[in-house]
Motif scaffolding. Sequence first.
Motif, PDB file in Angstrom:
ATOM      1  N   ALA A  84       0.805  -1.220   0.000  1.00 23.82           N
ATOM      2  CA  ALA A  84       0.000   0.000   0.000  1.00 23.82           C
ATOM      3  C   ALA A  84       0.839   1.273   0.000  1.00 23.82           C
ATOM      4  CB  ALA A  84      -0.954   0.001   1.192  1.00 23.82           C
ATOM      5  N   ASP A  85       2.102   1.186   0.409  1.00 26.36           N
ATOM      6  CA  ASP A  85       2.967   2.370   0.422  1.00 26.36           C
ATOM      7  C   ASP A  85       3.728   2.553  -0.897  1.00 26.36           C
ATOM      8  OD1 ASP A  85       4.830   0.328   0.570  1.00 26.36           O
ATOM      9  OD2 ASP A  85       5.696   0.977   2.468  1.00 26.36           O
ATOM     10  N   LEU A  86       3.372   1.774  -1.924  1.00 28.14           N
ATOM     11  CA  LEU A  86       3.957   1.826  -3.280  1.00 28.14           C
ATOM     12  C   LEU A  86       5.377   1.266  -3.374  1.00 28.14           C
ATOM     13  CD1 LEU A  86       2.799   5.276  -4.756  1.00 28.14           C
ATOM     14  CD2 LEU A  86       1.856   3.013  -5.206  1.00 28.14           C
ATOM     15  N   THR A  87       5.888   0.626  -2.334  1.00 25.92           N
ATOM     16  CA  THR A  87       7.250   0.089  -2.433  1.00 25.92           C
ATOM     17  C   THR A  87       7.331  -1.110  -3.373  1.00 25.92           C
ATOM     18  OG1 THR A  87       6.902  -1.158  -0.386  1.00 25.92           O
ATOM     19  CG2 THR A  87       8.079   0.946  -0.203  1.00 25.92           C
ATOM     20  N   THR A  88       6.220  -1.828  -3.564  1.00 22.65           N
ATOM     21  CA  THR A  88       6.188  -2.954  -4.499  1.00 22.65           C
ATOM     22  C   THR A  88       4.911  -2.877  -5.329  1.00 22.65           C
ATOM     23  OG1 THR A  88       7.359  -4.333  -2.890  1.00 22.65           O
ATOM     24  CG2 THR A  88       6.330  -5.465  -4.744  1.00 22.65           C
ATOM     25  N   CYS A  89       5.091  -2.807  -6.654  1.00 19.94           N
ATOM     26  CA  CYS A  89       3.961  -2.721  -7.576  1.00 19.94           C
ATOM     27  C   CYS A  89       4.231  -3.623  -8.775  1.00 19.94           C
ATOM     28  CB  CYS A  89       3.783  -1.288  -8.082  1.00 19.94           C
ATOM     29  SG  CYS A  89       3.508  -0.067  -6.797  1.00 19.94           S
ATOM     30  N   TYR A  90       3.192  -3.877  -9.537  1.00 19.20           N
ATOM     31  CA  TYR A  90       3.293  -4.662 -10.770  1.00 19.20           C
ATOM     32  C   TYR A  90       2.510  -3.961 -11.863  1.00 19.20           C
ATOM     33  CZ  TYR A  90       4.922  -8.467  -7.785  1.00 19.20           C
ATOM     34  OH  TYR A  90       5.648  -9.230  -6.903  1.00 19.20           O
ATOM     35  N   ASP A  91       2.895  -4.233 -13.115  1.00 19.38           N
ATOM     36  CA  ASP A  91       2.070  -3.741 -14.209  1.00 19.38           C
ATOM     37  C   ASP A  91       1.146  -4.873 -14.640  1.00 19.38           C
ATOM     38  OD1 ASP A  91       3.516  -5.416 -15.969  1.00 19.38           O
ATOM     39  OD2 ASP A  91       4.740  -3.785 -16.742  1.00 19.38           O
ATOM     40  N   GLU A  92       0.305  -4.615 -15.616  1.00 20.19           N
ATOM     41  CA  GLU A  92      -0.686  -5.606 -16.047  1.00 20.19           C
ATOM     42  C   GLU A  92      -0.054  -6.826 -16.698  1.00 20.19           C
ATOM     43  OE1 GLU A  92      -2.998  -2.878 -18.364  1.00 20.19           O
ATOM     44  OE2 GLU A  92      -4.411  -2.549 -16.711  1.00 20.19           O
ATOM     45  N   ARG A  93       1.204  -6.707 -17.106  1.00 18.50           N
ATOM     46  CA  ARG A  93       1.912  -7.843 -17.714  1.00 18.50           C
ATOM     47  C   ARG A  93       2.676  -8.661 -16.676  1.00 18.50           C
ATOM     48  NH1 ARG A  93       4.442  -4.781 -22.971  1.00 18.50           N
ATOM     49  NH2 ARG A  93       2.466  -4.501 -24.076  1.00 18.50           N
ATOM     50  N   GLY A  94       2.671  -8.201 -15.419  1.00 16.46           N
ATOM     51  CA  GLY A  94       3.340  -8.948 -14.361  1.00 16.46           C
ATOM     52  C   GLY A  94       4.744  -8.474 -14.033  1.00 16.46           C
ATOM     53  N   ALA A  95       5.214  -7.418 -14.693  1.00 12.28           N
ATOM     54  CA  ALA A  95       6.545  -6.896 -14.380  1.00 12.28           C
ATOM     55  C   ALA A  95       6.518  -6.236 -13.003  1.00 12.28           C
ATOM     56  CB  ALA A  95       6.990  -5.886 -15.438  1.00 12.28           C
ATOM     57  N   LYS A  96       7.564  -6.462 -12.234  1.00 16.24           N
ATOM     58  CA  LYS A  96       7.646  -5.950 -10.865  1.00 16.24           C
ATOM     59  C   LYS A  96       8.387  -4.618 -10.831  1.00 16.24           C
ATOM     60  CE  LYS A  96       8.935  -7.558  -6.256  1.00 16.24           C
ATOM     61  NZ  LYS A  96       9.535  -8.692  -5.522  1.00 16.24           N
ATOM     62  N   TYR A  97       7.891  -3.705  -9.999  1.00 14.79           N
ATOM     63  CA  TYR A  97       8.486  -2.382  -9.824  1.00 14.79           C
ATOM     64  C   TYR A  97       8.692  -2.174  -8.325  1.00 14.79           C
ATOM     65  CZ  TYR A  97       6.751  -1.726 -14.564  1.00 14.79           C
ATOM     66  OH  TYR A  97       6.497  -1.872 -15.907  1.00 14.79           O
ATOM     67  N   GLU A  98       9.933  -1.969  -7.915  1.00 17.63           N
ATOM     68  CA  GLU A  98      10.223  -1.742  -6.505  1.00 17.63           C
ATOM     69  C   GLU A  98      10.742  -0.325  -6.310  1.00 17.63           C
ATOM     70  OE1 GLU A  98      11.417  -5.488  -4.185  1.00 17.63           O
ATOM     71  OE2 GLU A  98      12.537  -5.611  -6.068  1.00 17.63           O
ATOM     72  N   LEU A  99      10.119   0.393  -5.389  1.00 19.33           N
ATOM     73  CA  LEU A  99      10.516   1.770  -5.113  1.00 19.33           C
ATOM     74  C   LEU A  99      11.161   1.857  -3.731  1.00 19.33           C
ATOM     75  CD1 LEU A  99       7.348   3.741  -6.316  1.00 19.33           C
ATOM     76  CD2 LEU A  99       9.360   3.061  -7.618  1.00 19.33           C
ATOM     77  N   PRO A 100      12.332   2.477  -3.654  1.00 15.47           N
ATOM     78  CA  PRO A 100      12.947   2.669  -2.340  1.00 15.47           C
ATOM     79  C   PRO A 100      12.184   3.733  -1.555  1.00 15.47           C
ATOM     80  CG  PRO A 100      14.271   3.708  -4.045  1.00 15.47           C
ATOM     81  CD  PRO A 100      13.159   2.990  -4.740  1.00 15.47           C
ATOM     82  N   LYS A 101      12.228   3.637  -0.242  1.00  9.15           N
ATOM     83  CA  LYS A 101      11.480   4.581   0.602  1.00  9.15           C
ATOM     84  C   LYS A 101      11.906   6.024   0.363  1.00  9.15           C
ATOM     85  CE  LYS A 101      10.506   1.272   4.187  1.00  9.15           C
ATOM     86  NZ  LYS A 101      10.658   0.869   5.561  1.00  9.15           N
ATOM     87  N   TYR A 102      13.170   6.246   0.004  1.00 10.32           N
ATOM     88  CA  TYR A 102      13.631   7.625  -0.144  1.00 10.32           C
ATOM     89  C   TYR A 102      12.996   8.374  -1.310  1.00 10.32           C
ATOM     90  CZ  TYR A 102      17.126   5.792  -3.496  1.00 10.32           C
ATOM     91  OH  TYR A 102      17.764   5.186  -4.546  1.00 10.32           O
ATOM     92  N   VAL A 103      12.351   7.668  -2.242  1.00 11.74           N
ATOM     93  CA  VAL A 103      11.643   8.391  -3.308  1.00 11.74           C
ATOM     94  C   VAL A 103      10.200   8.679  -2.915  1.00 11.74           C
ATOM     95  CG1 VAL A 103      13.108   7.460  -5.150  1.00 11.74           C
ATOM     96  CG2 VAL A 103      10.913   6.376  -4.667  1.00 11.74           C
ATOM     97  N   LEU A 104       9.738   8.086  -1.822  1.00  5.37           N
ATOM     98  CA  LEU A 104       8.347   8.217  -1.412  1.00  5.37           C
ATOM     99  C   LEU A 104       8.109   9.242  -0.310  1.00  5.37           C
ATOM    100  CD1 LEU A 104       7.595   4.412  -1.539  1.00  5.37           C
ATOM    101  CD2 LEU A 104       6.827   6.141  -3.175  1.00  5.37           C
ATOM    102  N   ASN A 105       9.079   9.437   0.569  1.00  2.00           N
ATOM    103  CA  ASN A 105       8.965  10.471   1.596  1.00  2.00           C
ATOM    104  C   ASN A 105      10.335  10.774   2.198  1.00  2.00           C
ATOM    105  OD1 ASN A 105       9.306   8.271   3.314  1.00  2.00           O
ATOM    106  ND2 ASN A 105       7.529   8.700   4.570  1.00  2.00           N
ATOM    107  N   GLU A 106      10.383  11.798   3.018  1.00  2.00           N
ATOM    108  CA  GLU A 106      11.647  12.235   3.599  1.00  2.00           C
ATOM    109  C   GLU A 106      11.986  11.396   4.829  1.00  2.00           C
ATOM    110  OE1 GLU A 106       9.261  14.655   2.791  1.00  2.00           O
ATOM    111  OE2 GLU A 106      10.323  15.128   0.946  1.00  2.00           O
ATOM    112  N   PRO A 107      13.275  11.231   5.104  1.00  2.00           N
ATOM    113  CA  PRO A 107      13.677  10.516   6.316  1.00  2.00           C
ATOM    114  C   PRO A 107      13.446  11.379   7.558  1.00  2.00           C
ATOM    115  CG  PRO A 107      15.612  11.382   5.225  1.00  2.00           C
ATOM    116  CD  PRO A 107      14.434  11.667   4.332  1.00  2.00           C
ATOM    117  N   THR A 108      13.386  10.735   8.699  1.00  2.00           N
ATOM    118  CA  THR A 108      13.193  11.468   9.951  1.00  2.00           C
ATOM    119  C   THR A 108      14.456  12.237  10.353  1.00  2.00           C
ATOM    120  OG1 THR A 108      13.803   9.502  11.222  1.00  2.00           O
ATOM    121  CG2 THR A 108      11.441   9.878  10.830  1.00  2.00           C
ATOM    122  N   ASN A 109      15.600  11.864   9.794  1.00  2.00           N
ATOM    123  CA  ASN A 109      16.845  12.540  10.136  1.00  2.00           C
ATOM    124  C   ASN A 109      17.358  13.441   9.006  1.00  2.00           C
ATOM    125  OD1 ASN A 109      17.467  10.270   8.572  1.00  2.00           O
ATOM    126  ND2 ASN A 109      19.357   9.812   9.663  1.00  2.00           N
TER     127      ASN A 109
END
Length: 114
Positions: A84-109
Amino acid sequence: MGCAGSSQTKGDENAKKIRKPKPWKHSQPITMTQLRQMRDEFWDTAPHYGGQKEIWDALRAAAEADITLAQAIVDSAGVIVQSADLTTCYDERGAKYELPKYVLNEPTNLIQDG
C-alpha cells in the motif's frame, strides 16, 4: 442473473488503496540536496531495471503527488499495488516495480542544507 454493480465490485477487490509510507531513518543524516540527488539517480536509472517506461513515469508522478492524486495516477496507469505504500507494484503484464522509501517520503533525520 446479476447486476452490473456486482461485477464492478469484484474488480475493485484487487485495487489496493495507497497510503503514505511509514517514517524511516537514513543510515546517516542527509540534506534535502543529497536526498534530491539520490531520487534523481534512482529515477534516471529505474527504466533499466526492467518494466515499461510509462509505468516508471506514472510511479514517479504518483510518488511526487499527494495521496489522492497518487491513487488516481496508479489506477489510471493500470498499476497493481502490492504494498500500500507503493514500495512494491506490478504492471498488467506482471513486471515488478520496486521503489525505495527515499523516493516516497523524507527521512526522519533530514537536516538543513548548508
